[in-house]
Design an enzyme around this catalytic site. Structure first.
Site, PDB file in Angstrom:
ATOM      1  N   ASN A 113       0.869  -1.178   0.000  1.00  0.00           N
ATOM      2  CA  ASN A 113       0.000   0.000   0.000  1.00  0.00           C
ATOM      3  C   ASN A 113       0.908   1.230   0.000  1.00  0.00           C
ATOM      4  OD1 ASN A 113      -1.823   2.043   0.502  1.00  0.00           O
ATOM      5  ND2 ASN A 113      -2.272   1.414   2.603  1.00  0.00           N
ATOM      6  N   LYS A 136       0.106   4.270  -0.291  1.00  0.00           N
ATOM      7  CA  LYS A 136      -0.532   5.458   0.306  1.00  0.00           C
ATOM      8  C   LYS A 136      -0.292   6.692  -0.580  1.00  0.00           C
ATOM      9  CE  LYS A 136       0.066   3.367   4.796  1.00  0.00           C
ATOM     10  NZ  LYS A 136       0.081   3.527   6.233  1.00  0.00           N
ATOM     11  N   HIS A 191      -9.505   0.952   5.010  1.00  0.00           N
ATOM     12  CA  HIS A 191      -8.221   1.152   5.699  1.00  0.00           C
ATOM     13  C   HIS A 191      -8.444   2.100   6.882  1.00  0.00           C
ATOM     14  CE1 HIS A 191      -4.114   2.368   6.521  1.00  0.00           C
ATOM     15  NE2 HIS A 191      -3.735   1.294   5.872  1.00  0.00           N
ATOM     16  N   GLU A 221      -6.814   4.482   7.988  1.00  0.00           N
ATOM     17  CA  GLU A 221      -6.605   5.913   7.709  1.00  0.00           C
ATOM     18  C   GLU A 221      -7.831   6.512   7.043  1.00  0.00           C
ATOM     19  OE1 GLU A 221      -2.865   5.461   5.668  1.00  0.00           O
ATOM     20  OE2 GLU A 221      -1.926   4.905   7.573  1.00  0.00           O
ATOM     21  N   GLU A 280      -5.428  -5.348  10.611  1.00  0.00           N
ATOM     22  CA  GLU A 280      -4.455  -4.279  10.798  1.00  0.00           C
ATOM     23  C   GLU A 280      -4.723  -3.554  12.119  1.00  0.00           C
ATOM     24  OE1 GLU A 280      -2.425  -3.079   6.992  1.00  0.00           O
ATOM     25  OE2 GLU A 280      -4.137  -1.747   7.208  1.00  0.00           O
ATOM     26  N   GLY A 282       2.416   1.931  10.851  1.00  0.00           N
ATOM     27  CA  GLY A 282       3.361   3.037  10.725  1.00  0.00           C
ATOM     28  C   GLY A 282       4.071   3.395  12.020  1.00  0.00           C
ATOM     29  N   SER A 306       3.453  -2.463  10.409  1.00  0.00           N
ATOM     30  CA  SER A 306       4.903  -2.478  10.603  1.00  0.00           C
ATOM     31  C   SER A 306       5.558  -3.795  10.192  1.00  0.00           C
ATOM     32  CB  SER A 306       5.253  -2.130  12.061  1.00  0.00           C
ATOM     33  OG  SER A 306       4.799  -0.826  12.367  1.00  0.00           O
TER      34      SER A 306
HETATM   35  C1  PEP Z   1      -0.786  -0.020   6.184  1.00  0.00           C
HETATM   36  O1  PEP Z   1      -0.907   1.173   6.020  1.00  0.00           O
HETATM   37  O2  PEP Z   1      -1.659  -0.783   5.741  1.00  0.00           O
HETATM   38  C2  PEP Z   1       0.367  -0.499   6.922  1.00  0.00           C
HETATM   39  C3  PEP Z   1       0.339  -1.718   7.376  1.00  0.00           C
HETATM   40  O3  PEP Z   1       1.413   0.375   7.099  1.00  0.00           O
HETATM   41  P1  PEP Z   1       2.857   0.040   7.741  1.00  0.00           P
HETATM   42  O4  PEP Z   1       3.349  -1.216   7.095  1.00  0.00           O
HETATM   43  O5  PEP Z   1       3.706   1.234   7.373  1.00  0.00           O
HETATM   44  O6  PEP Z   1       2.660  -0.108   9.199  1.00  0.00           O
END
Ligand code: PEP
Length: 257
Positions: free
Chosen positions: A9, A11, A95, A97, A167, A173, A213
């Site tokens: 992703n 973003k 997601h 976000e 998630e 992040g 992460s």
């Molecule tokens: C995500 O945004 O779906 C995500 C898992 O981000 P990150 O890997 O940076 O934690």
């Protein structure tokens, strides 16, 4: 065994030129038939160029969101028809976000999932609790609410029609990933919820990704868990070497089985 699926992703990162550079690198790295589905989800502005580059490769194209309507007066939105037109096959829906910053609700997630399936797009449905919710002991009830409301009235023909991504918001992040045990505990529960909704045969085949992460140094222990069928990768998917290494480690892990 479920075929692992690793999705990047991107973003709101990468200009068209940067996206081309990254995906060309990925394509060079993955020219063999692999036992893994690889998906990249660039920003809308780079979908067309990235799609053309990966056309003759095993990398699939994904989008980061979509509206549920096919067309209309929805300034700034992108429809499933527009995504199909560019060769998109997967779409991330719900997601955290989008939920946190753009008013996404379980109800809009549900409309989007139904619309995606109608247009033969594979939704990657994101669910997961915040830190406050986990600390309150509400992880299971939050995940249950996300799954049941996102998927109410959803009909799928085969397991590959749907991907779920667990998630935990506190892991996205932050550099702090869920431990394999924490992720497996929730993902096993998600599989039970999917069984209630779709029956055992379909639910057993639905891929459940872990996201939060994920890096080359933690993917192997995560992927070894029974109900972790891949990863949704944010930050580490922006770097050619990290994303390549994550995929290679998944490949190594499944070869050992
Ligand atoms: C995500 O945004 O779906 C995500 C898992 O981000 P990150 O890997 O940076 O934690």
């Amino acid at each position: 065994m479920r075929k692992p699926i690793i999705a990047g992703n991107w973003k709101m990162h990468k200009t068209v030129r940067e996206a081309i550079e990254l995906v060309n690198g990925l394509k060079r790295n993955f020219f063999d038939e692999m036992e893994i589905d690889i998906v990249v989800c660039p920003p809308y502005t780079a979908l067309s160029e990235v799609g053309e580059i990966i056309q003759d490769s095993q990398i699939r194209l994904g989008a980061q969101d979509m509206h549920w309507e096919e067309r209309g007066a929805f300034t700034g939105e992108i429809s499933p028809l527009m995504l199909k037109d560019l060769g998109v096959e997967y779409v991330i829906i719900g997601h955290s976000e989008r939920r946190q910053f753009f008013g996404e609700t379980n109800e809009t997630v549900n409309k989007k999932v139904k619309s995606a399936l109608k247009h033969k797009l594979i939704p990657i449905v994101c669910v997961g609790e915040t830190l406050v919710e986990r600390e309150r002991g509400d992880t299971f009830s939050v995940v249950r609410e996300h799954i049941e409301n996102a998927l109410v009235g959803v009909v799928i023909e085969k397991p590959r029609d749907l991907v779920v991504a667990y998630e935990p918001v506190w892991a996205i992040g932050t550099g702090v990933n869920a431990t394999p045990e924490q992720a497996e505990e929730v993902q096993g529960y998600i599989r039970e919820l999917l069984m209630n909704l779709f029956g055992e045969e379909i639910a057993e085949g639905i891929r459940i990704q872990y996201g939060g992460s994920v890096r080359p140094d933690n993917i192997e222990e995560l992927i070894n868990e029974k109900n972790i069928d891949g990863a949704l990768v944010g930050g580490a998917s922006l770097d050619l070497n990290s994303f390549t290494e994550i995929i290679r480690r998944v490949e190594t892990a499944i070869r050992k089985h």
